[in-house]
Design a protein around this motif. Structure first.
Motif, short mmCIF file in Angstrom:
data_model
loop_
_atom_site.label_atom_id
_atom_site.label_comp_id
_atom_site.label_asym_id
_atom_site.label_seq_id
_atom_site.Cartn_x
_atom_site.Cartn_y
_atom_site.Cartn_z
N LYS A 36 -67.61 -36.37 18.21
CA LYS A 36 -66.30 -36.10 18.46
C LYS A 36 -65.56 -36.89 19.06
O LYS A 36 -66.36 -38.66 18.51
N CYS A 37 -64.11 -37.40 19.11
CA CYS A 37 -63.29 -38.40 18.98
C CYS A 37 -61.53 -38.61 19.67
O CYS A 37 -62.34 -37.44 20.60
N LYS A 38 -61.79 -38.69 20.55
CA LYS A 38 -60.47 -38.90 22.04
C LYS A 38 -58.99 -38.94 20.82
O LYS A 38 -58.46 -39.92 20.42
N LEU A 39 -58.12 -38.16 21.16
CA LEU A 39 -56.30 -38.23 20.33
C LEU A 39 -55.64 -39.38 21.57
O LEU A 39 -55.51 -37.73 22.41
N GLN A 40 -54.92 -40.02 20.91
CA GLN A 40 -54.03 -40.28 22.11
C GLN A 40 -52.99 -40.52 21.54
O GLN A 40 -52.88 -40.72 20.86
N ILE A 41 -51.90 -39.53 22.11
CA ILE A 41 -50.45 -39.81 22.15
C ILE A 41 -49.87 -40.38 23.44
O ILE A 41 -49.53 -40.20 24.34
N LYS A 42 -49.33 -41.48 22.89
CA LYS A 42 -48.59 -41.98 23.35
C LYS A 42 -47.20 -41.47 23.58
O LYS A 42 -46.23 -40.60 23.33
N ALA A 43 -46.75 -41.98 25.40
CA ALA A 43 -45.53 -41.58 25.96
C ALA A 43 -44.43 -41.84 25.31
O ALA A 43 -44.57 -43.23 24.56
N ILE A 44 -43.86 -41.43 25.27
CA ILE A 44 -42.28 -42.28 25.30
C ILE A 44 -41.10 -42.12 25.30
O ILE A 44 -40.89 -41.35 26.49
N LYS A 45 -40.39 -43.97 25.50
CA LYS A 45 -39.73 -44.05 26.93
C LYS A 45 -37.91 -42.85 26.44
O LYS A 45 -37.82 -42.46 25.45
N PRO A 46 -37.36 -42.49 27.36
CA PRO A 46 -36.24 -41.75 27.15
C PRO A 46 -35.47 -42.63 27.06
O PRO A 46 -35.23 -43.77 27.14
N LYS A 47 -34.48 -41.67 26.16
CA LYS A 47 -33.34 -42.61 25.37
C LYS A 47 -32.09 -41.36 25.39
O LYS A 47 -32.48 -40.65 24.90
N PHE A 48 -30.72 -42.38 25.45
CA PHE A 48 -29.73 -41.29 24.64
C PHE A 48 -29.21 -41.91 23.96
O PHE A 48 -29.25 -42.54 23.49
N THR A 49 -28.69 -40.54 23.17
CA THR A 49 -27.40 -40.34 22.64
C THR A 49 -26.01 -39.70 22.91
O THR A 49 -25.74 -39.15 23.51
N PHE A 50 -25.03 -40.73 23.63
CA PHE A 50 -24.21 -40.65 23.76
C PHE A 50 -22.73 -41.41 23.62
O PHE A 50 -22.24 -42.01 23.92
N LYS A 51 -21.53 -40.69 22.36
CA LYS A 51 -21.20 -41.14 21.38
C LYS A 51 -19.73 -41.01 22.56
O LYS A 51 -19.81 -40.35 24.03
N ASN A 52 -18.61 -41.44 22.42
CA ASN A 52 -17.41 -42.03 23.00
C ASN A 52 -17.05 -40.54 23.52
O ASN A 52 -16.50 -39.28 22.61
N PRO A 53 -17.40 -39.81 24.75
CA PRO A 53 -16.53 -38.66 25.72
C PRO A 53 -15.16 -37.69 25.34
O PRO A 53 -14.05 -39.06 25.55
N PRO A 54 -15.24 -36.61 25.01
CA PRO A 54 -13.58 -36.61 24.15
C PRO A 54 -12.92 -36.48 25.67
O PRO A 54 -13.57 -36.35 27.52
N VAL A 55 -11.40 -37.03 26.02
CA VAL A 55 -10.33 -36.92 26.99
C VAL A 55 -10.92 -35.96 28.04
O VAL A 55 -10.56 -34.61 27.37
N ALA A 56 -10.67 -36.16 28.91
CA ALA A 56 -10.01 -35.18 29.74
C ALA A 56 -8.71 -34.74 30.71
O ALA A 56 -7.85 -35.92 30.62
N THR A 57 -8.59 -33.55 31.43
CA THR A 57 -7.56 -33.51 31.75
C THR A 57 -7.50 -32.91 32.82
O THR A 57 -8.45 -31.68 33.38
N TYR A 58 -6.52 -32.99 33.68
CA TYR A 58 -6.93 -33.30 35.34
C TYR A 58 -6.67 -31.22 35.63
O TYR A 58 -5.60 -30.76 35.05
N LEU A 59 -7.29 -30.78 36.26
CA LEU A 59 -7.38 -29.08 36.61
C LEU A 59 -7.24 -28.32 35.43
O LEU A 59 -7.24 -27.31 35.67
#
Length: 205
Positions: free
Chosen positions: A11-34
């Motif tokens: 028997k052996c124990k397999l340990q999977i390390k949790a991955i910290k959250p990471k964002f990928t967010f390029k410059n968002p497009p410009v919005a227009t009122y209403l």
């Protein structure tokens, strides 16, 4: 493991390390009122992830699709300007954050100002201000300025020396690529009283 001599197991124990959250967010497009708006950011990391978003303009919401690892922003902005949006995600491994700026273009909104009275023959300056996406152009939608005063379209400034007195009702307009706004004013020009010069009088006997 197996060979010609037989099989052994361990028997052996397999340990999977949790991955910290990471964002990928390029410059968002410009919005227009209403007008409808939609953009998205990628958010990866071990589940479950708790997401918090602050600073969105009014009218916009967000949803996190953990299967596709995508944060969707959507809605119809009901206010204009530049908005600093901060996203924070956390899981068992830690936190990740990302900041971005969403720009919402919007029509002009003329600010209230005090209208000082003018005097004939005297220098006069009055400048209007408006919130709104640049470039804003100014004009007189109705009414006429007194002779001697003019409105500069690029900065909303009335300037000059009025040569006639009276009350001048004006409808001031500010316009950009996304709409316009108007404001009614009454420009009062007072007649400057004539100067009276006095000469020295000889004293009577």
């Amino acid at each position: 493991a197996t060979n010609t001599g037989g099989t052994t197991t361990r028997k052996c124990k397999l340990q999977i390390k949790a991955i910290k959250p990471k964002f990928t967010f390029k410059n968002p497009p410009v919005a227009t009122y209403l007008e409808p708006y939609e953009t998205e950011a990628q958010l990866t990391g071990s589940q479950p992830i708790v997401l918090d978003v602050k600073g969105l303009p009014k009218g916009l919401s967000y949803d996190y699709d953990s299967f596709d690892e995508v944060v969707k922003f959507y809605g119809t902005p009901t206010e204009g300007g530049k908005f600093s949006v901060k996203m924070t995600a956390s899981n068992v491994q830690g936190k990740g954050s990302k900041s971005a700026k969403i720009v919402v273009n919007f029509p002009p909104e003329i600010q209230d100002i005090t209208i000082p009275e003018a005097w004939t023959g005297k220098s006069y300056t009055l400048k209007f201000k408006a919130e709104g996406t640049k470039k804003i152009l100014w004009s007189i939608a109705s009414g006429d300025l007194p002779v001697g005063l003019s409105l500069k379209a690029s900065n909303g400034q009335i300037k000059g020396k009025p040569m006639e007195g009276g009350n001048f009702p004006l409808l001031i307009a500010a316009t950009n690529s996304y709409g316009s706004d108007t404001k009614s004013i009454d420009l009062v020009v007072n007649s400057t009283p004539p100067k009276i010069s006095t000469s020295s009088l000889k004293k009577g006997k």
